[in-house]
Write a protein that holds these residues in place. Structure first.
Motif, PDB file in Angstrom:
ATOM      1  N   ASP A   2       0.836  -1.187   0.000  1.00 33.04           N
ATOM      2  CA  ASP A   2       0.000   0.000   0.000  1.00 33.04           C
ATOM      3  C   ASP A   2       0.880   1.249   0.000  1.00 33.04           C
ATOM      4  N   PRO A   3       0.715   2.132  -0.996  1.00 34.26           N
ATOM      5  CA  PRO A   3       1.528   3.367  -1.009  1.00 34.26           C
ATOM      6  C   PRO A   3       1.388   4.185   0.268  1.00 34.26           C
ATOM      7  N   ASN A   4       0.235   4.057   0.939  1.00 33.89           N
ATOM      8  CA  ASN A   4       0.035   4.830   2.166  1.00 33.89           C
ATOM      9  C   ASN A   4       1.035   4.448   3.263  1.00 33.89           C
ATOM     10  N   PHE A   5       1.556   3.226   3.203  1.00 33.51           N
ATOM     11  CA  PHE A   5       2.576   2.810   4.175  1.00 33.51           C
ATOM     12  C   PHE A   5       3.775   3.743   4.083  1.00 33.51           C
ATOM     13  N   TRP A   6       4.272   3.985   2.843  1.00 34.67           N
ATOM     14  CA  TRP A   6       5.457   4.823   2.666  1.00 34.67           C
ATOM     15  C   TRP A   6       5.133   6.294   2.890  1.00 34.67           C
ATOM     16  N   LEU A   7       3.959   6.727   2.471  1.00 33.45           N
ATOM     17  CA  LEU A   7       3.584   8.126   2.704  1.00 33.45           C
ATOM     18  C   LEU A   7       3.514   8.424   4.196  1.00 33.45           C
ATOM     19  N   ALA A   8       2.999   7.470   4.962  1.00 34.04           N
ATOM     20  CA  ALA A   8       2.908   7.669   6.412  1.00 34.04           C
ATOM     21  C   ALA A   8       4.290   7.709   7.044  1.00 34.04           C
ATOM     22  N   ARG A   9       5.230   6.897   6.526  1.00 29.82           N
ATOM     23  CA  ARG A   9       6.585   6.925   7.078  1.00 29.82           C
ATOM     24  C   ARG A   9       7.211   8.306   6.918  1.00 29.82           C
ATOM     25  N   TRP A  10       6.993   8.929   5.761  1.00 30.92           N
ATOM     26  CA  TRP A  10       7.536  10.273   5.545  1.00 30.92           C
ATOM     27  C   TRP A  10       6.800  11.307   6.388  1.00 30.92           C
ATOM     28  N   GLU A  11       5.484  11.187   6.478  1.00 34.73           N
ATOM     29  CA  GLU A  11       4.718  12.155   7.255  1.00 34.73           C
ATOM     30  C   GLU A  11       5.095  12.114   8.730  1.00 34.73           C
ATOM     31  N   ASN A  12       5.438  10.900   9.218  1.00 39.87           N
ATOM     32  CA  ASN A  12       5.778  10.737  10.633  1.00 39.87           C
ATOM     33  C   ASN A  12       7.283  10.744  10.896  1.00 39.87           C
ATOM     34  N   ASN A  13       8.057  11.005   9.839  1.00 43.84           N
ATOM     35  CA  ASN A  13       9.512  11.088   9.938  1.00 43.84           C
ATOM     36  C   ASN A  13      10.127   9.789  10.462  1.00 43.84           C
ATOM     37  N   HIS A  14       9.547   8.663  10.065  1.00 41.34           N
ATOM     38  CA  HIS A  14      10.105   7.352  10.408  1.00 41.34           C
ATOM     39  C   HIS A  14      10.982   6.899   9.242  1.00 41.34           C
ATOM     40  N   LEU A  15      12.245   7.326   9.278  1.00 38.57           N
ATOM     41  CA  LEU A  15      13.124   7.197   8.118  1.00 38.57           C
ATOM     42  C   LEU A  15      14.359   6.377   8.462  1.00 38.57           C
ATOM     43  N   GLY A  16      14.123   5.168   8.956  1.00 41.08           N
ATOM     44  CA  GLY A  16      15.230   4.334   9.381  1.00 41.08           C
ATOM     45  C   GLY A  16      16.196   3.974   8.268  1.00 41.08           C
ATOM     46  N   TRP A  17      15.753   4.056   7.022  1.00 32.34           N
ATOM     47  CA  TRP A  17      16.620   3.703   5.891  1.00 32.34           C
ATOM     48  C   TRP A  17      17.524   4.853   5.454  1.00 32.34           C
ATOM     49  N   HIS A  18      17.226   6.079   5.907  1.00 35.49           N
ATOM     50  CA  HIS A  18      17.962   7.239   5.396  1.00 35.49           C
ATOM     51  C   HIS A  18      19.371   7.262   5.959  1.00 35.49           C
ATOM     52  N   GLN A  19      20.366   7.438   5.093  1.00 31.48           N
ATOM     53  CA  GLN A  19      21.760   7.485   5.505  1.00 31.48           C
ATOM     54  C   GLN A  19      22.289   8.912   5.439  1.00 31.48           C
ATOM     55  N   GLU A  20      23.296   9.182   6.263  1.00 27.84           N
ATOM     56  CA  GLU A  20      23.831  10.536   6.396  1.00 27.84           C
ATOM     57  C   GLU A  20      25.033  10.804   5.494  1.00 27.84           C
ATOM     58  N   LYS A  21      25.312   9.890   4.592  1.00 26.70           N
ATOM     59  CA  LYS A  21      26.373  10.096   3.609  1.00 26.70           C
ATOM     60  C   LYS A  21      26.081   9.227   2.399  1.00 26.70           C
ATOM     61  N   ALA A  22      26.800   9.475   1.315  1.00 30.06           N
ATOM     62  CA  ALA A  22      26.611   8.671   0.112  1.00 30.06           C
ATOM     63  C   ALA A  22      26.936   7.208   0.407  1.00 30.06           C
ATOM     64  N   HIS A  23      26.190   6.319  -0.227  1.00 31.40           N
ATOM     65  CA  HIS A  23      26.366   4.885   0.028  1.00 31.40           C
ATOM     66  C   HIS A  23      27.744   4.440  -0.459  1.00 31.40           C
ATOM     67  N   PRO A  24      28.523   3.738   0.378  1.00 26.95           N
ATOM     68  CA  PRO A  24      29.859   3.315  -0.049  1.00 26.95           C
ATOM     69  C   PRO A  24      29.872   2.453  -1.307  1.00 26.95           C
ATOM     70  N   LEU A  25      28.845   1.634  -1.512  1.00 25.77           N
ATOM     71  CA  LEU A  25      28.820   0.785  -2.709  1.00 25.77           C
ATOM     72  C   LEU A  25      28.593   1.610  -3.971  1.00 25.77           C
ATOM     73  N   LEU A  26      27.875   2.718  -3.852  1.00 23.36           N
ATOM     74  CA  LEU A  26      27.737   3.635  -4.984  1.00 23.36           C
ATOM     75  C   LEU A  26      29.087   4.255  -5.314  1.00 23.36           C
ATOM     76  N   VAL A  27      29.763   4.769  -4.300  1.00 20.05           N
ATOM     77  CA  VAL A  27      31.051   5.432  -4.504  1.00 20.05           C
ATOM     78  C   VAL A  27      32.063   4.462  -5.106  1.00 20.05           C
ATOM     79  N   THR A  28      32.054   3.227  -4.634  1.00 18.84           N
ATOM     80  CA  THR A  28      33.039   2.237  -5.073  1.00 18.84           C
ATOM     81  C   THR A  28      32.770   1.718  -6.479  1.00 18.84           C
ATOM     82  N   HIS A  29      31.502   1.496  -6.817  1.00 18.81           N
ATOM     83  CA  HIS A  29      31.196   0.716  -8.013  1.00 18.81           C
ATOM     84  C   HIS A  29      30.565   1.481  -9.178  1.00 18.81           C
ATOM     85  N   LEU A  30      30.219   2.740  -9.008  1.00 23.53           N
ATOM     86  CA  LEU A  30      29.508   3.422 -10.088  1.00 23.53           C
ATOM     87  C   LEU A  30      30.313   3.437 -11.384  1.00 23.53           C
ATOM     88  N   GLN A  31      31.621   3.615 -11.292  1.00 23.58           N
ATOM     89  CA  GLN A  31      32.432   3.696 -12.498  1.00 23.58           C
ATOM     90  C   GLN A  31      32.423   2.393 -13.300  1.00 23.58           C
TER      91      GLN A  31
END
Length: 212
Positions: A2-31
Motif C-alpha cells: 500500500d503506497p500509504n505505508f510509505w507516505l505515512a513513514r515520511w509524514e511521521n519522519n520514520h526514516l530508518g533507511w535514510h543514511q547521512e552520507k553517500a552509500h559506499p557501494l555507490l562510490v566504489t562501483h559506479l564507475q
C-alpha cells in the motif's frame, strides 16, 4: 504494498533507511556502470538520499522518481535549492540544474518523460517492494530506461526473523527478475555491519546489470 505505508513513514519522519552520507557501494562501483561524468543517472524511489548530492558533485545529471512529495520538498530544502515545479498528468516534476525528480507513482512514469538515461542506480526501490510487485517493477524499469545498465543493491537475510521492508531478495530471485534483459555480475557481497535494523544478520550485495 500500500503506497500509504510509505507516505505515512515520511509524514511521521520514520526514516530508518535514510543514511547521512553517500552509500559506499555507490562510490566504489559506479564507475563500473557508467562511462563518463556527463552521464545521466536514473534513481528510482530516491527519497531525499544524499546519494543524489554526491552524484551531482561528481558531475553527473540525475533524474529520480519518488512517491512522497514531502521527501522531495526536504531534498531541495536541505540542498538550499528552489526547484521549478510542474504538474504533468498524475505526476509533478521538481527541476533544478542537472536534476529532475518526478513525484508520484513510479508506474505512471513514461520513457518520454524521463528522457535518455545512461545508467540506473537502484539502492532502495527493488528491496522496498514485496515479491508480488517485483516482476512488474523490473519490467517497467527496463522499459522506461531502455535497459540502461544498472547498479543494484540488495539484501539477503532470513525473513522468518524479520519480514521487511527492506525485503530479502536472494541471488536466485535476482537471476529470475533480471536475467531476460541483463547480464548479471556480482560486484560485492558482504556482511551488513550490525545486521539489518539491528534485528537479524544480513548480507548486502551490489550487482552490475549490463544490457545483453
Amino acid at each position: 504494498m500500500d503506497p500509504n505505508f510509505w507516505l505515512a513513514r515520511w509524514e511521521n519522519n520514520h526514516l530508518g533507511w535514510h543514511q547521512e552520507k553517500a552509500h559506499p557501494l555507490l562510490v566504489t562501483h559506479l564507475q563500473e556502470i557508467v562511462d563518463g561524468a556527463a552521464s545521466r543517472i536514473f534513481v528510482p524511489l530516491c527519497g531525499k538520499t544524499l546519494d543524489i548530492g554526491w552524484l551531482l558533485s561528481q558531475g553527473y545529471q540525475v533524474v529520480g522518481a519518488e512517491l512522497s512529495e514531502i521527501a522531495i520538498q526536504q531534498l531541495f530544502e536541505e540542498a538550499s535549492v528552489a526547484p521549478e515545479i510542474t504538474a504533468i498528468g498524475p505526476l509533478k516534476r521538481y527541476s533544478a540544474p542537472q536534476l529532475d525528480i518526478y513525484v508520484g507513482d513510479v508506474f505512471e512514469l513514461k520513457q518520454s518523460l524521463i528522457g535518455p538515461v545512461d545508467a540506473v542506480y537502484d539502492r532502495a526501490a527493488m528491496v522496498a517492494l514485496p515479491a508480488e510487485m517485483r516482476q512488474r517493477y523490473t519490467q517497467h524499469l527496463a522499459g522506461i530506461t531502455k535497459r540502461a545498465p544498472q547498479l543494484l543493491i540488495s539484501f539477503e537475510y532470513d525473513q522468518d526473523v524479520m519480514q521487511g521492508p527492506p525485503f530479502s531478495v536472494p541471488h536466485a530471485d535476482i537471476a529470475q527478475l533480471y536475467g531476460d534483459n541483463y547480464a548479471i555480475s556480482l560486484l560485492s557481497d558482504q556482511d551488513l555491519t550490525g545486521g539489518l535494523k539491528g534485528i537479524c544478520p544480513a548480507r548486502e550485495q551490489a550487482w552490475k546489470l549490463a544490457q545483453k
